[in-house]
Design a protein around this motif. Structure first.
Motif, PDB file in Angstrom:
ATOM      1  N   GLU A 193      83.739  62.760  59.496  1.00 49.57           N
ATOM      2  CA  GLU A 193      84.324  63.707  60.438  1.00 49.57           C
ATOM      3  C   GLU A 193      85.497  63.069  61.158  1.00 49.57           C
ATOM      4  OE1 GLU A 193      81.891  64.844  63.822  1.00 49.57           O
ATOM      5  OE2 GLU A 193      80.455  63.271  63.320  1.00 49.57           O
ATOM      6  N   HIS A 194      86.465  63.890  61.470  1.00 49.30           N
ATOM      7  CA  HIS A 194      87.685  63.466  62.159  1.00 49.30           C
ATOM      8  C   HIS A 194      87.901  64.405  63.342  1.00 49.30           C
ATOM      9  CE1 HIS A 194      88.941  60.973  58.631  1.00 49.30           C
ATOM     10  NE2 HIS A 194      88.226  61.876  57.991  1.00 49.30           N
ATOM     11  N   GLY A 195      88.533  63.885  64.384  1.00 48.32           N
ATOM     12  CA  GLY A 195      88.772  64.718  65.562  1.00 48.32           C
ATOM     13  C   GLY A 195      87.506  64.969  66.351  1.00 48.32           C
ATOM     14  N   PHE A 222      91.394  70.565  65.988  1.00 47.60           N
ATOM     15  CA  PHE A 222      90.182  70.862  65.216  1.00 47.60           C
ATOM     16  C   PHE A 222      89.420  69.603  64.843  1.00 47.60           C
ATOM     17  CE2 PHE A 222      92.737  74.647  64.653  1.00 47.60           C
ATOM     18  CZ  PHE A 222      91.794  75.660  64.745  1.00 47.60           C
ATOM     19  N   ARG A 223      88.107  69.733  64.820  1.00 48.14           N
ATOM     20  CA  ARG A 223      87.221  68.736  64.239  1.00 48.14           C
ATOM     21  C   ARG A 223      87.177  69.027  62.746  1.00 48.14           C
ATOM     22  NH1 ARG A 223      80.677  68.990  65.140  1.00 48.14           N
ATOM     23  NH2 ARG A 223      80.083  67.007  64.173  1.00 48.14           N
ATOM     24  N   VAL A 224      87.367  68.021  61.927  1.00 48.97           N
ATOM     25  CA  VAL A 224      87.417  68.211  60.472  1.00 48.97           C
ATOM     26  C   VAL A 224      86.246  67.481  59.816  1.00 48.97           C
ATOM     27  CG1 VAL A 224      88.744  67.824  58.368  1.00 48.97           C
ATOM     28  CG2 VAL A 224      89.923  68.496  60.481  1.00 48.97           C
ATOM     29  N   ILE A 225      85.483  68.220  59.024  1.00 49.82           N
ATOM     30  CA  ILE A 225      84.360  67.658  58.283  1.00 49.82           C
ATOM     31  C   ILE A 225      84.680  67.725  56.789  1.00 49.82           C
ATOM     32  CG2 ILE A 225      81.901  67.869  57.706  1.00 49.82           C
ATOM     33  CD1 ILE A 225      82.272  67.216  60.617  1.00 49.82           C
ATOM     34  N   LEU A 236      95.795  58.440  51.414  1.00 50.20           N
ATOM     35  CA  LEU A 236      94.557  59.176  51.627  1.00 50.20           C
ATOM     36  C   LEU A 236      94.038  58.859  53.030  1.00 50.20           C
ATOM     37  CD1 LEU A 236      92.835  58.541  48.186  1.00 50.20           C
ATOM     38  CD2 LEU A 236      94.205  60.499  48.878  1.00 50.20           C
ATOM     39  N   ALA A 237      93.210  59.741  53.561  1.00 51.97           N
ATOM     40  CA  ALA A 237      92.653  59.527  54.889  1.00 51.97           C
ATOM     41  C   ALA A 237      91.645  58.384  54.870  1.00 51.97           C
ATOM     42  CB  ALA A 237      91.984  60.811  55.381  1.00 51.97           C
ATOM     43  N   GLN A 238      91.559  57.677  55.980  1.00 49.97           N
ATOM     44  CA  GLN A 238      90.544  56.649  56.153  1.00 49.97           C
ATOM     45  C   GLN A 238      89.312  57.306  56.776  1.00 49.97           C
ATOM     46  OE1 GLN A 238      90.910  53.316  55.192  1.00 49.97           O
ATOM     47  NE2 GLN A 238      92.757  54.131  54.215  1.00 49.97           N
ATOM     48  N   GLU A 257      95.285  64.879  59.395  1.00 52.16           N
ATOM     49  CA  GLU A 257      95.972  64.618  60.658  1.00 52.16           C
ATOM     50  C   GLU A 257      96.576  65.894  61.242  1.00 52.16           C
ATOM     51  OE1 GLU A 257      98.906  61.553  60.387  1.00 52.16           O
ATOM     52  OE2 GLU A 257      97.456  59.989  60.906  1.00 52.16           O
ATOM     53  N   ARG A 258      97.129  66.729  60.386  1.00 47.70           N
ATOM     54  CA  ARG A 258      97.754  67.979  60.856  1.00 47.70           C
ATOM     55  C   ARG A 258      96.701  68.886  61.477  1.00 47.70           C
ATOM     56  NH1 ARG A 258      99.998  71.215  63.194  1.00 47.70           N
ATOM     57  NH2 ARG A 258     101.492  72.812  62.517  1.00 47.70           N
TER      58      ARG A 258
END
Length: 303
Positions: free
Chosen positions: A23-25, A58-61, A3-5, A51-52
């Motif tokens: 949020e990521h990215g 992209f910024r991922v929320i 799973l994502a951290q 990650e993909r």
């Protein structure tokens, strides 16, 4: 498979309700918002999927819906088991419209004027409702193994309903892991590499984030939201955002007919059937789903 951290944060919406998100990215220009399904928490999303999307710019929320994880608990009534069987929500229950409004307010609180929205299962229903009620906030929409609310389509298999009816509230973390594995063994793909480890990891995190206790009433309120909104087919005809509907051909939680009906209800929607996809997003499916979302976004960006 992992799973994502997440570096979790919280924000108070203009409604006064507190929501937790990650949020990521950070720094990427365009945003993709991921909306989880019934009873799930933001920690559900596999690292491979996030990650993909991030590596593609992209910024991922992702966030906890109301009545899930660490986000606000509602003070509205929840449907009894009998009401759930009859498909009736109690007076005063909120609908998917409230959850779509939560998402719209979250975007505003994060200073995001519009985003690409992707939701799975109940999260797909929320995404569909958001695209209908707040079209200005949705650049594109992806509905993943979801449905329209029409009770003639997208229903769980009888074997799934039987398991759900027999499920007992967990008393501790061990029970929570055991219960989640039992359900996912039925609706997911136990043969997928690392799947069981992912199930255990998620169930432990979810139990801990929920304060080390079961909260069935909260999930029942989400079920009540689905029932209250009912058949959203007429509403879906208002969706203008470019739409991709993804569904598997072996889904025991939301019958594939739900995906067919969703695509038919939304003008111009593309319907993609992923062979072998169950009601689970594992590493292999993460890549397939992420690639489908990205292709959908890029195709419509070039029009």
């Amino acid at each position: 498979m992992s799973l994502a951290q997440h570096h979790e944060q919280y924000v108070t919406l203009k409604s006064g309700d507190r929501f937790y998100y990650a949020e990521h990215g950070v720094g990427n220009t365009d945003t993709i918002v991921l909306i989880v399904g019934l009873g799930l928490q933001l920690v559900y999303w596999p690292n491979a999927l996030i990650e993909r999307l991030v590596s593609s710019g992209f910024r991922v929320i992702c966030f906890d819906n109301r009545d899930a994880g660490r986000s606000v608990r509602s003070d509205t009534p929840h449907p009894s088991l009998l009401q759930q069987l009859r498909g009736r929500s109690p007076k005063g229950a909120y609908g998917l419209e409230r959850m779509a409004e939560d998402t719209a307010q979250l975007l505003e609180a994060l200073n995001i004027s519009s985003a690409h929205i992707a939701g799975m299962s109940m999260g797909g229903m929320i995404a569909q409702t958001l695209a209908s009620l707040h079209p200005e906030k949705v650049i594109s929409m992806t509905s993943i193994f979801s449905t329209t609310g029409n009770r003639r389509v997208g229903q769980p298999s009888y074997s799934t309903l039987w398991r759900m009816a027999r499920a007992k509230a967990p008393m501790n973390e061990k029970d929570a892991v055991k219960n989640y594995q039992a359900m996912m063994t039925h609706i997911g793909d136990v043969a997928a590499k690392g799947a069981v480890n992912q199930w255990h990891q998620y169930a432990r995190l979810a139990w801990q984030r929920n304060g080390g206790k079961s909260d069935a009433k909260a999930m029942f309120r989400q079920i009540g939201a689905i029932m209250k909104s009912g058949d959203r087919t007429p509403m879906l005809q208002n969706v203008k955002a470019p739409t991709l509907v993804i569904h598997g051909d072996v889904d025991h939680m939301v019958h594939p007919s739900g995906g067919v009906a969703t695509a038919r209800a939304i003008s111009g929607a593309k319907h993609q059937v992923l062979r072998g996809l169950r009601h689970q997003i594992d590493t292999v499916q993460s890549h397939r789903i992420a690639d489908s979302i990205l292709a959908h976004i890029h195709l419509n960006a070039n029009k």
